[in-house]
Design a protein around this motif. Structure first.
Motif, PDB file in Angstrom:
ATOM      1  N   ARG A   1       5.404  12.345  11.790  1.00 36.23           N
ATOM      2  CA  ARG A   1       6.442  13.153  12.617  1.00 36.23           C
ATOM      3  C   ARG A   1       8.042  12.714  12.436  1.00 36.23           C
ATOM      4  O   ARG A   1       8.823  13.276  12.950  1.00 36.23           O
ATOM      5  N   ARG A   2       8.167  11.678  11.661  1.00 33.14           N
ATOM      6  CA  ARG A   2       9.352  11.097  11.282  1.00 33.14           C
ATOM      7  C   ARG A   2       9.968  11.994  10.047  1.00 33.14           C
ATOM      8  O   ARG A   2       9.481  12.314   9.077  1.00 33.14           O
ATOM      9  N   GLU A   3      11.210  11.972  10.251  1.00 38.23           N
ATOM     10  CA  GLU A   3      12.142  12.919   9.186  1.00 38.23           C
ATOM     11  C   GLU A   3      12.026  12.230   8.019  1.00 38.23           C
ATOM     12  O   GLU A   3      12.202  10.684   7.926  1.00 38.23           O
ATOM     13  N   GLY A   4      11.607  12.672   6.753  1.00 33.28           N
ATOM     14  CA  GLY A   4      11.617  12.151   5.374  1.00 33.28           C
ATOM     15  C   GLY A   4      10.368  11.554   5.203  1.00 33.28           C
ATOM     16  O   GLY A   4      10.042  10.892   4.226  1.00 33.28           O
ATOM     17  N   ALA A   5       9.199  11.863   6.028  1.00 37.35           N
ATOM     18  CA  ALA A   5       7.900  10.886   5.701  1.00 37.35           C
ATOM     19  C   ALA A   5       7.393  11.420   4.582  1.00 37.35           C
ATOM     20  O   ALA A   5       6.582  10.542   3.850  1.00 37.35           O
ATOM     21  N   ALA A   6       7.503  12.965   4.284  1.00 36.25           N
ATOM     22  CA  ALA A   6       6.787  13.315   3.319  1.00 36.25           C
ATOM     23  C   ALA A   6       7.153  12.831   1.841  1.00 36.25           C
ATOM     24  O   ALA A   6       6.408  12.966   0.842  1.00 36.25           O
ATOM     25  N   GLU A   7       8.363  12.479   1.847  1.00 38.23           N
ATOM     26  CA  GLU A   7       9.047  12.009   0.484  1.00 38.23           C
ATOM     27  C   GLU A   7       8.962  10.294   0.331  1.00 38.23           C
ATOM     28  O   GLU A   7       9.194   9.921  -0.526  1.00 38.23           O
ATOM     29  N   MET A   8       8.351   9.791   1.417  1.00 31.33           N
ATOM     30  CA  MET A   8       8.199   8.403   1.327  1.00 31.33           C
ATOM     31  C   MET A   8       6.678   7.879   0.793  1.00 31.33           C
ATOM     32  O   MET A   8       5.783   8.131   1.703  1.00 31.33           O
ATOM     33  N   PRO A   9       6.595   7.477  -0.359  1.00 30.75           N
ATOM     34  CA  PRO A   9       5.169   7.258  -0.626  1.00 30.75           C
ATOM     35  C   PRO A   9       4.682   6.015  -0.042  1.00 30.75           C
ATOM     36  O   PRO A   9       3.240   5.779   0.155  1.00 30.75           O
ATOM     37  N   GLN A  10       5.301   4.945   0.236  1.00 32.16           N
ATOM     38  CA  GLN A  10       4.982   3.846   0.844  1.00 32.16           C
ATOM     39  C   GLN A  10       4.316   3.901   2.307  1.00 32.16           C
ATOM     40  O   GLN A  10       4.840   4.767   2.826  1.00 32.16           O
ATOM     41  N   LEU A  11       3.248   3.228   2.612  1.00 28.53           N
ATOM     42  CA  LEU A  11       2.541   3.540   3.812  1.00 28.53           C
ATOM     43  C   LEU A  11       3.339   2.765   5.033  1.00 28.53           C
ATOM     44  O   LEU A  11       3.461   3.372   6.184  1.00 28.53           O
ATOM     45  N   TRP A  12       3.708   1.629   4.869  1.00 29.94           N
ATOM     46  CA  TRP A  12       4.240   1.049   5.893  1.00 29.94           C
ATOM     47  C   TRP A  12       6.152   1.211   5.901  1.00 29.94           C
ATOM     48  O   TRP A  12       6.722   0.887   4.939  1.00 29.94           O
ATOM     49  N   VAL A  13       6.713   1.750   6.959  1.00 35.11           N
ATOM     50  CA  VAL A  13       8.108   1.809   7.020  1.00 35.11           C
ATOM     51  C   VAL A  13       8.647   0.998   8.292  1.00 35.11           C
ATOM     52  O   VAL A  13       7.866   0.769   9.118  1.00 35.11           O
ATOM     53  N   SER A  14      10.105   0.903   7.918  1.00 34.77           N
ATOM     54  CA  SER A  14      10.732   0.193   9.204  1.00 34.77           C
ATOM     55  C   SER A  14      10.950   1.015  10.394  1.00 34.77           C
ATOM     56  O   SER A  14      10.917   2.102  10.212  1.00 34.77           O
ATOM     57  N   VAL A  15      11.436   0.309  11.471  1.00 32.78           N
ATOM     58  CA  VAL A  15      11.562   1.001  12.718  1.00 32.78           C
ATOM     59  C   VAL A  15      12.923   2.031  12.475  1.00 32.78           C
ATOM     60  O   VAL A  15      12.809   3.295  12.951  1.00 32.78           O
ATOM     61  N   ARG A  16      13.703   1.719  11.721  1.00 28.36           N
ATOM     62  CA  ARG A  16      15.050   2.374  11.610  1.00 28.36           C
ATOM     63  C   ARG A  16      14.979   3.210  10.409  1.00 28.36           C
ATOM     64  O   ARG A  16      14.650   2.543   9.315  1.00 28.36           O
ATOM     65  N   GLY A  17      15.121   4.337  10.366  1.00 25.75           N
ATOM     66  CA  GLY A  17      15.353   5.283   9.144  1.00 25.75           C
ATOM     67  C   GLY A  17      13.719   5.357   8.503  1.00 25.75           C
ATOM     68  O   GLY A  17      12.757   5.370   9.141  1.00 25.75           O
ATOM     69  N   MET A  18      13.856   5.744   7.161  1.00 24.15           N
ATOM     70  CA  MET A  18      12.643   5.709   6.563  1.00 24.15           C
ATOM     71  C   MET A  18      12.777   4.748   5.364  1.00 24.15           C
ATOM     72  O   MET A  18      12.526   5.390   4.261  1.00 24.15           O
TER      73      MET A  18
ATOM     74  N   LEU B   1       0.662  -1.256   0.023  1.00 24.19           N
ATOM     75  CA  LEU B   1      -0.052  -0.023   0.068  1.00 24.19           C
ATOM     76  C   LEU B   1       0.814   1.253   0.020  1.00 24.19           C
ATOM     77  O   LEU B   1       1.887   1.397   0.714  1.00 24.19           O
ATOM     78  N   LEU B   2       0.393   2.468  -0.665  1.00 28.33           N
ATOM     79  CA  LEU B   2       0.872   3.482  -0.494  1.00 28.33           C
ATOM     80  C   LEU B   2      -0.033   4.368   0.364  1.00 28.33           C
ATOM     81  O   LEU B   2      -1.218   3.925   0.418  1.00 28.33           O
ATOM     82  N   VAL B   3       0.594   5.482   0.786  1.00 29.05           N
ATOM     83  CA  VAL B   3      -0.332   6.446   1.899  1.00 29.05           C
ATOM     84  C   VAL B   3      -1.444   6.986   1.084  1.00 29.05           C
ATOM     85  O   VAL B   3      -2.375   6.862   1.512  1.00 29.05           O
ATOM     86  N   ALA B   4      -1.274   7.271  -0.202  1.00 24.91           N
ATOM     87  CA  ALA B   4      -2.454   7.698  -1.155  1.00 24.91           C
ATOM     88  C   ALA B   4      -3.561   6.664  -1.162  1.00 24.91           C
ATOM     89  O   ALA B   4      -4.672   7.268  -1.759  1.00 24.91           O
ATOM     90  N   ASP B   5      -3.209   5.497  -0.897  1.00 23.56           N
ATOM     91  CA  ASP B   5      -4.214   4.404  -1.040  1.00 23.56           C
ATOM     92  C   ASP B   5      -5.407   4.535  -0.020  1.00 23.56           C
ATOM     93  O   ASP B   5      -6.265   3.950  -0.172  1.00 23.56           O
ATOM     94  N   VAL B   6      -5.164   5.048   1.156  1.00 26.20           N
ATOM     95  CA  VAL B   6      -6.039   5.015   2.057  1.00 26.20           C
ATOM     96  C   VAL B   6      -6.636   6.328   2.205  1.00 26.20           C
ATOM     97  O   VAL B   6      -6.320   7.496   2.185  1.00 26.20           O
TER      98      VAL B   6
END
Length: 311
Positions: A210-227, A167-172
């Motif tokens: 609130r995580r740094e780089g979130a706006a540039e990440m299209p995928q919905l699910w992200v890992s704990v470390r980094g983006m 899923l992408l953030v835009a899908d929700v």
């Protein structure tokens, strides 16, 4: 494709990269491409280990029918007939592509028997098991909030591992409490989810934002470390670990898919509507899913109908 990164066998690697390029041109989903390539990579690895002096170990164009049969038998014995069947289908496509490309005159798959697979009853995920998994994710840490949302999405939609995982953030759409799923065969469908799932997903999105780089990440699910994206393979591993921590065996997304079908039938839902929600095109699928709990449904209906108790 990371599968091919560092592959030392140049004869195999070059053709597999070209095949992957052809699959991408055909708009095959990433998960499908991965599974196709994995089968070919595993065949190459098997030949290097078991028949290193053969031409097939160096060049896929020199693979023989005998070698494919041996690989398939090894898959049945070391994995399962179902896994061997998936490899068979993938290799059919790979060697068929080699024929189309003029790399081989005839596919070594000709005459290779298709593995016979018995019907495997997938146990549904019970309500108690799901509650135990959700309890394991209680808390305000990023991983806990994300895993709560993940589990509820699988439970509430009955979607495939890859559909939720990709899923992408835009899908929700939280306004309509729905999600756009990208199914097999490039077939999209929109599915609703319940308020508990919407609340869990909203909490996750707030924390994710609130995580740094979130706006540039299209995928919905992200890992704990980094983006970096948390892909379906990573979700599969995460669910297994949560199951171990919660004392729930055999935790994988497909069990919730069977549970969704079971509950739908138990409540008297229409099978045609179920097909639309699950993204099925064959009317055989509604009969197959939730089959492990068919006796439970029959007993529930027997009690509801009160047959023999009206006298």
């Amino acid at each position: 494709m990371t599968l091919l990164t560092g592959m030392k066998n140049a004869g195999w690697a070059g053709l597999l990269r070209d095949w992957d390029r052809s699959l991408r041109a055909g708009n095959h989903p990433e998960t499908t491409r991965y599974n196709y390539l994995l089968a070919a990579v595993q065949l190459a690895g098997y030949l290097v280990a078991e028949d290193p002096d053969s031409g097939g170990a160096r060049d896929p164009g020199l693979v023989t029918r005998r070698q494919v049969v041996a690989f398939q038998a090894w898959m049945v014995e070391s994995r399962s007939a179902g896994t061997a069947l998936n490899k068979y289908k993938a290799l059919l496509r790979f060697f068929g592509w080699l024929v189309e490309e003029g790399e081989v005159a005839c596919s070594p798959m000709v005459g290779v028997p298709m593995p016979r697979v018995g019907q495997k009853l997938v146990p549904i995920m019970t309500g108690d098991e799901t509650r135990r998994l959700l309890a394991e994710c209680q808390g305000k840490e990023f991983a806990q909030v994300r895993d709560q949302a993940l589990i509820r999405m699988y439970c509430s939609t009955g979607a495939r591992l890859s559909e939720i995982g990709g899923l992408l953030v835009a899908d929700v759409d939280l306004d309509t409490e729905s999600v756009l799923l990208h199914g097999k065969g490039a077939k999209d469908r929109r599915v609703r989810f319940g308020p508990n799932t919407a609340r869990a997903l909203s909490r996750y999105l707030r924390l994710r934002g609130r995580r740094e780089g979130a706006a540039e990440m299209p995928q919905l699910w992200v890992s704990v470390r980094g983006m970096s994206p948390l892909r379906p393979a990573g979700i599969k591993v995460r669910l297994k670990r949560l199951g171990q921590a919660a004392g729930v065996e055999h935790v994988y997304a497909h069990r919730w898919r069977h549970s969704f079908a079971h509950e739908w039938k138990l409540l008297g839902g229409n099978e045609g509507d179920l097909m639309l929600l699950m993204g099925w095109s064959s009317d055989e699928m509604p009969r197959r899913y939730g089959l492990s709990a068919a006796a439970e449904r029959a007993q529930e209906l027997q009690l509801r109908f009160g047959i023999g108790e009206r006298f």
